[in-house]
Design a protein around this motif. Structure first.
Motif, PDB file in Angstrom:
ATOM      1  N   ALA A 104       0.813  -1.223   0.000  1.00 49.29           N
ATOM      2  CA  ALA A 104       0.000   0.000   0.000  1.00 49.29           C
ATOM      3  C   ALA A 104       0.845   1.271   0.000  1.00 49.29           C
ATOM      4  N   LEU A 105       2.139   1.156   0.265  1.00 53.92           N
ATOM      5  CA  LEU A 105       3.018   2.324   0.255  1.00 53.92           C
ATOM      6  C   LEU A 105       3.320   2.737  -1.185  1.00 53.92           C
ATOM      7  N   PRO A 106       3.773   3.968  -1.403  1.00 60.14           N
ATOM      8  CA  PRO A 106       3.998   4.455  -2.771  1.00 60.14           C
ATOM      9  C   PRO A 106       5.048   3.643  -3.547  1.00 60.14           C
ATOM     10  N   ASP A 107       4.838   3.562  -4.858  1.00 63.70           N
ATOM     11  CA  ASP A 107       5.732   2.783  -5.718  1.00 63.70           C
ATOM     12  C   ASP A 107       7.166   3.293  -5.692  1.00 63.70           C
ATOM     13  N   ASP A 108       7.352   4.592  -5.469  1.00 63.07           N
ATOM     14  CA  ASP A 108       8.708   5.155  -5.502  1.00 63.07           C
ATOM     15  C   ASP A 108       9.414   5.050  -4.148  1.00 63.07           C
ATOM     16  N   THR A 109       8.887   4.216  -3.258  1.00 58.17           N
ATOM     17  CA  THR A 109       9.549   3.955  -1.976  1.00 58.17           C
ATOM     18  C   THR A 109      10.767   3.071  -2.205  1.00 58.17           C
ATOM     19  N   THR A 110      11.919   3.520  -1.721  1.00 59.62           N
ATOM     20  CA  THR A 110      13.149   2.731  -1.797  1.00 59.62           C
ATOM     21  C   THR A 110      13.176   1.736  -0.644  1.00 59.62           C
ATOM     22  N   VAL A 111      13.463   0.473  -0.948  1.00 62.15           N
ATOM     23  CA  VAL A 111      13.378  -0.600   0.031  1.00 62.15           C
ATOM     24  C   VAL A 111      14.763  -1.194   0.291  1.00 62.15           C
ATOM     25  N   TYR A 112      15.168  -1.158   1.550  1.00 63.16           N
ATOM     26  CA  TYR A 112      16.364  -1.877   1.995  1.00 63.16           C
ATOM     27  C   TYR A 112      15.899  -3.097   2.785  1.00 63.16           C
ATOM     28  N   PHE A 113      16.415  -4.255   2.399  1.00 66.80           N
ATOM     29  CA  PHE A 113      15.962  -5.517   2.977  1.00 66.80           C
ATOM     30  C   PHE A 113      17.119  -6.228   3.662  1.00 66.80           C
TER      31      PHE A 113
END
Length: 256
Positions: free
Chosen positions: A161-170
């Protein structure tokens, strides 16, 4: 407000170490503390202090460095309330829906049970950053150790549900194995095929596959796409519920 600076490096065998630094205040957070020495070396190389450790869950490969780093730097350890008794050195507990500040920036706490029941992710909406640890990986998701498939799918929906342009560190460098599995359940996805080739090149060159973005994951990560008609056809589950398709994908990955 100056952009946050992010430093990515490897810990242990396949854990990602991540430091988040604000150049104006000097505050620096480590996302989890998988191993003391690589974190200490990265801090020394950058000349950054360690002011915070943001713990996502209680597993040993995410908390091993807590106590020594806290003793060395005086960092404040923040972590999930429901796992506080198993997070060494914890100073402050947080739960779903809480918001705290780091370097004057809001940090939202999102509960994502499934991998562990107390797992949380940290979202910085102003900076479009998500630290997803062992809930969401590039082209994968965490193993369901404590919760159910329903728990994990519900957690992933909160991140979707968060915005598509959210950068994700996993949390882990599992991406090549995840990609090789993903094409078995989503063989007609050309964007996924292209991404597999890109990942193979990155890993052959010794380069990391983090970070990713939510937009990329929504287009190529089968664990986020149980409603996709092509995936359902490949699995022979055209009429199944999303959670049942998700559970089948997770089970296949466990056996892959």
């Amino acid at each position: 407000m100056a952009p946050l600076q992010i430093e990515l490096f490897m810990c242990r065998t396949d854990n990602f170490g991540v430091l988040m630094h604000d150049p104006e205040t000097g505050e620096t957070a480590s996302i989890d503390a998988p191993e003391e020495e690589p974190i200490r070396i990265a801090l020394n190389d950058k000349g950054w202090p360690l002011t915070h450790i943001l713990t996502t869950h209680r597993h040993g490969d995410h908390i091993e460095g807590n106590v020594n780093l806290k003793q060395r730097f005086g960092a404040t350890i923040i972590g999930p309330q429901s796992e506080a008794d198993r997070i060494p050195g914890i100073d402050r507990t947080v739960k779903d829906g809480d918001r705290f500040t780091f370097a004057g920036r809001p940090v939202d706490v999102i509960a994502t049970p499934g991998h562990t029941m107390g797992h949380v992710c940290y979202h910085l909406p102003q900076d479009k950053l998500l630290f997803s640890a062992d809930t969401l990986f590039a082209l994968g998701c965490g193993r369901v150790f404590e919760g159910t498939a329903d728990d994990m799918w519900t957690s992933l929906q909160r991140l979707i549900a968060l915005p598509d342009d959210t950068t994700v560190y996993f949390g882990h460098e599992y991406t090549l194995a995840n990609a090789r599995f993903a094409v078995t359940v989503d063989p007609d996805n050309q964007q996924l095929a292209d991404r597999l080739a890109e990942i193979e090149t990155l890993r052959a060159d010794g380069r990391p596959t983090a970070p990713t973005t939510l937009g990329i994951e929504k287009a190529t990560n089968p664990f986020l796409r149980p409603g996709d008609a092509g995936i359902r056809k490949t699995l022979g589950m055209q009429d199944a519920s999303d959670v049942d398709v998700f559970a089948e994908i997770r089970g296949r990955k466990d056996r892959f």
